[in-house]
Design a protein around this motif. Structure first.
Motif, short mmCIF file in Angstrom:
data_model
loop_
_atom_site.label_atom_id
_atom_site.label_comp_id
_atom_site.label_asym_id
_atom_site.label_seq_id
_atom_site.Cartn_x
_atom_site.Cartn_y
_atom_site.Cartn_z
N GLU A 260 0.45 -0.81 -0.09
CA GLU A 260 0.12 -0.23 -0.32
C GLU A 260 0.44 1.55 0.24
O GLU A 260 1.36 1.29 0.55
CB GLU A 260 -0.31 0.26 1.13
CG GLU A 260 -1.98 1.52 1.35
CD GLU A 260 -2.95 1.33 2.62
OE1 GLU A 260 -3.55 2.26 2.41
OE2 GLU A 260 -3.15 0.38 3.32
N GLY A 261 0.75 2.06 -0.91
CA GLY A 261 1.30 3.34 -1.11
C GLY A 261 2.38 3.52 -2.00
O GLY A 261 3.17 4.09 -2.08
N TYR A 278 -6.30 5.42 -9.29
CA TYR A 278 -6.21 4.66 -7.49
C TYR A 278 -6.70 5.36 -6.43
O TYR A 278 -6.54 6.79 -6.78
CB TYR A 278 -5.12 3.67 -7.56
CG TYR A 278 -4.57 2.78 -7.66
CD1 TYR A 278 -4.77 1.37 -7.91
CD2 TYR A 278 -3.38 2.46 -9.17
CE1 TYR A 278 -4.37 0.36 -8.87
CE2 TYR A 278 -2.93 2.13 -9.59
CZ TYR A 278 -3.45 0.45 -9.80
OH TYR A 278 -3.11 -0.57 -10.70
N PRO A 279 -7.15 4.80 -5.93
CA PRO A 279 -7.69 6.25 -4.66
C PRO A 279 -6.21 6.80 -4.02
O PRO A 279 -5.65 6.32 -3.66
CB PRO A 279 -8.29 5.25 -3.86
CG PRO A 279 -8.12 4.30 -4.15
CD PRO A 279 -7.71 4.01 -5.25
N VAL A 280 -6.30 8.45 -3.97
CA VAL A 280 -6.13 8.82 -3.47
C VAL A 280 -6.09 8.72 -1.90
O VAL A 280 -6.58 9.44 -1.44
CB VAL A 280 -5.37 10.32 -4.48
CG1 VAL A 280 -3.87 11.09 -3.33
CG2 VAL A 280 -5.51 10.26 -5.74
N VAL A 281 -4.71 9.10 -1.23
CA VAL A 281 -4.47 8.78 0.51
C VAL A 281 -3.31 9.94 0.68
O VAL A 281 -2.94 9.02 0.38
CB VAL A 281 -4.08 7.79 0.87
CG1 VAL A 281 -4.04 7.71 2.45
CG2 VAL A 281 -4.80 6.49 1.32
N PRO A 282 -4.18 11.36 1.21
CA PRO A 282 -3.55 11.82 1.91
C PRO A 282 -2.11 11.14 3.09
O PRO A 282 -2.54 10.77 3.68
CB PRO A 282 -3.80 13.10 2.11
CG PRO A 282 -4.96 12.43 2.46
CD PRO A 282 -5.67 11.57 1.52
N LEU A 283 -0.51 12.13 2.46
CA LEU A 283 0.12 12.07 3.77
C LEU A 283 0.70 13.11 4.96
O LEU A 283 -0.46 13.52 5.08
CB LEU A 283 1.60 11.88 2.82
CG LEU A 283 1.62 11.45 1.81
CD1 LEU A 283 2.91 11.43 0.99
CD2 LEU A 283 1.73 9.39 2.16
N LYS A 284 0.24 11.64 6.00
CA LYS A 284 0.31 12.29 7.59
C LYS A 284 1.31 13.11 7.48
O LYS A 284 1.82 11.93 7.89
CB LYS A 284 -0.80 11.60 8.67
CG LYS A 284 -1.90 11.59 7.71
CD LYS A 284 -2.71 11.00 9.02
CE LYS A 284 -4.05 10.42 9.06
NZ LYS A 284 -5.06 9.94 9.56
#
Length: 341
Positions: A260-261, A278-284
Motif C-alpha cells: 500500500e502506498g 487509484y484512490p489517493v490517500v493524503p500523507l500525514k
C-alpha cells in the motif's frame, strides 16, 4: 559487313539500309588514347573506328545512332549507342559491364548492327545489393546516371558509380515490351524492385486481444510481486509424532500484492474499459494527530445576555400585573405616611 556494293567512290551504295560489321572487342581499359577512360565504364556507349562513321553517313542512318551487339558464339545480345569514332580499325571498345553481359573476353568477335528502337515510357530496376538503399535520393542518382546511356535492354545488368562506389542494376521490365528501348529525349518513368537480399522487417508480435466480455476488475489486472525469501515458513514437528496443528505465520506466502502506498502493478485493461486512477490517500505528518488533540476548540463556551430569559405568555402577564399591584401598594403606603406626617 554490308549488304550493298562499293560504287567505286569508297562508299557503299544505298541499296542496303543496314550497317553490319564484325570487330574484335576490347574493354575500355585497353584504350590508349583516353586518360579518363575509367568513367566510360559506367555508361551505355561504345567506341567505333573512324571508317564506321563514313559507312553510316553513306547509309543515311538517323540520329541517335543505335546499335545491336551480338555475340554469336554465346547467343547473347545487347544494345548500345556510340560515343566517339576514335577506335583503331577493326576494333570496338565496350564498357566492362557490357563485356560481362555478352560473355565476351578480350579480343572476342562481336557483330555490330544498326537498329531502330521505340522511345521508352517505363523501366523497372532491381539493385543487386542492399547497399543501394544507403543512397539518400536514389531516383535523382539514377536520373543523373542514365544520361550516359542511350538504350536499355531487358535483362542487362548495368553499372553506375556514385560516391566512388559501383552499383549494379538489373533491368527487369521495359515499356514498350520490346528487346530494348531508347531513352534519348523521352519522359521515362522509373520504378524500383526490392534489392537482392533485402528482407522485410518482421512485424511486432502482440499478445491475444481481450474480448469485451472479459472481466474488468482492477484487482485481476494487477501484477503480483514476489515476496522473496521468507524465513520459518515451514510447519513444526512434535516429539510425540502427532501432526502439528499450528499454522504458518501470516505474511509468509510466496506472492503478495503490491504494498500500500507503493508503485501499483502493471494494469492491463480489456478494450472498451477505462481506468481513472487509484484512490489517493493524503500523507500525514508526524505528530499531526497529537497536535490536533491538544489544541482546545475555538469559541467552545456558552454566551451571556443582559436581558432576562423570556417566559411564557401567562407568566409574563401575571408578573406584570403583580408588579403593578406592588407598585400601587407601595405608592399608597407612601402617601399615607405623608398624611400622618
Amino acid at each position: 559487313m554490308f549488304g550493298g556494293q562499293d560504287d567505286g567512290t569508297g562508299f557503299f551504295n544505298a541499296r542496303s539500309s543496314s550497317f553490319s560489321e564484325v570487330y574484335r572487342c576490347y574493354s575500355i581499359a585497353m584504350m590508349q588514347s583516353k586518360s579518363d577512360k575509367e568513367d566510360f565504364n559506367f555508361g551505355g556507349k561504345i567506341f567505333l573506328p573512324t571508317s564506321a562513321l563514313g559507312k553510316l553517313v553513306a547509309l543515311h542512318i538517323d540520329y541517335p545512332m543505335l546499335f545491336e551487339l551480338n555475340n554469336d558464339a554465346k547467343g547473347r545480345f545487347s544494345h548500345a549507342g556510340v560515343l566517339e569514332f576514335i577506335a583503331e580499325e577493326g576494333r570496338v571498345y565496350l564498357p566492362r559491364w557490357m563485356m560481362q553481359t555478352l560473355l565476351l573476353e578480350e579480343g572476342s568477335l562481336l557483330r555490330v548492327t544498326n537498329t531502330s528502337l521505340p522511345l521508352g515510357t517505363f523501366v523497372k530496376i532491381q539493385p543487386q545489393s542492399v547497399d543501394f538503399l544507403d543512397i539518400t535520393d536514389p531516383r535523382a542518382v539514377l536520373e543523373q546516371s542514365l544520361r550516359k546511356f542511350t538504350i536499355l535492354t531487358k535483362g542487362d545488368i548495368i553499372s553506375i558509380k556514385y560516391n566512388n562506389k559501383v552499383y549494379d542494376l538489373l533491368v527487369l521490365e521495359t515499356k514498350p515490351a520490346t528487346k530494348g528501348i531508347s531513352i534519348v529525349e523521352t519522359d521515362l518513368e522509373v520504378d524500383f524492385a526490392p534489392p537482392v537480399g533485402y528482407k522485410e522487417p518482421e512485424p511486432v508480435r502482440r499478445g491475444p486481444a481481450h474480448t469485451l466480455g472479459s472481466s474488468s476488475s482492477i484487482e485481476e489486472h494487477t501484477v503480483q510481486h514476489d515476496a522473496g525469501f521468507a524465513p520459518f515458513k515451514g510447519s513444526g514437528q512434535k516429539l510425540s509424532g502427532k501432526a502439528s496443528t499450528s499454522k504458518a505465520p501470516a505474511g509468509t506466502s510466496d506472492t503478495v500484492s503490491a504494498p500500500e502506498g507503493g508503485i501499483p502493478g502493471a494494469l492491463r485493461l480489456p478494450p472498451g474499459k477505462m481506468f481513472f486512477g487509484y484512490p489517493v490517500v493524503p500523507l500525514k505528518k508526524d505528530g499531526a494527530e497529537e497536535g490536533a488533540a491538544s489544541t482546545p476548540p475555538s469559541f467552545g463556551g456558552s454566551g451571556q445576555t443582559l436581558r432576562a430569559a423570556k417566559r411564557g405568555p401567562g407568566s409574563s402577564a401575571g408578573s406584570s400585573s403583580s408588579d403593578l399591584n406592588k407598585g400601587g401598594s407601595s405608592s399608597g403606603g407612601s402617601s399615607k405616611d405623608r398624611r400622618d406626617r
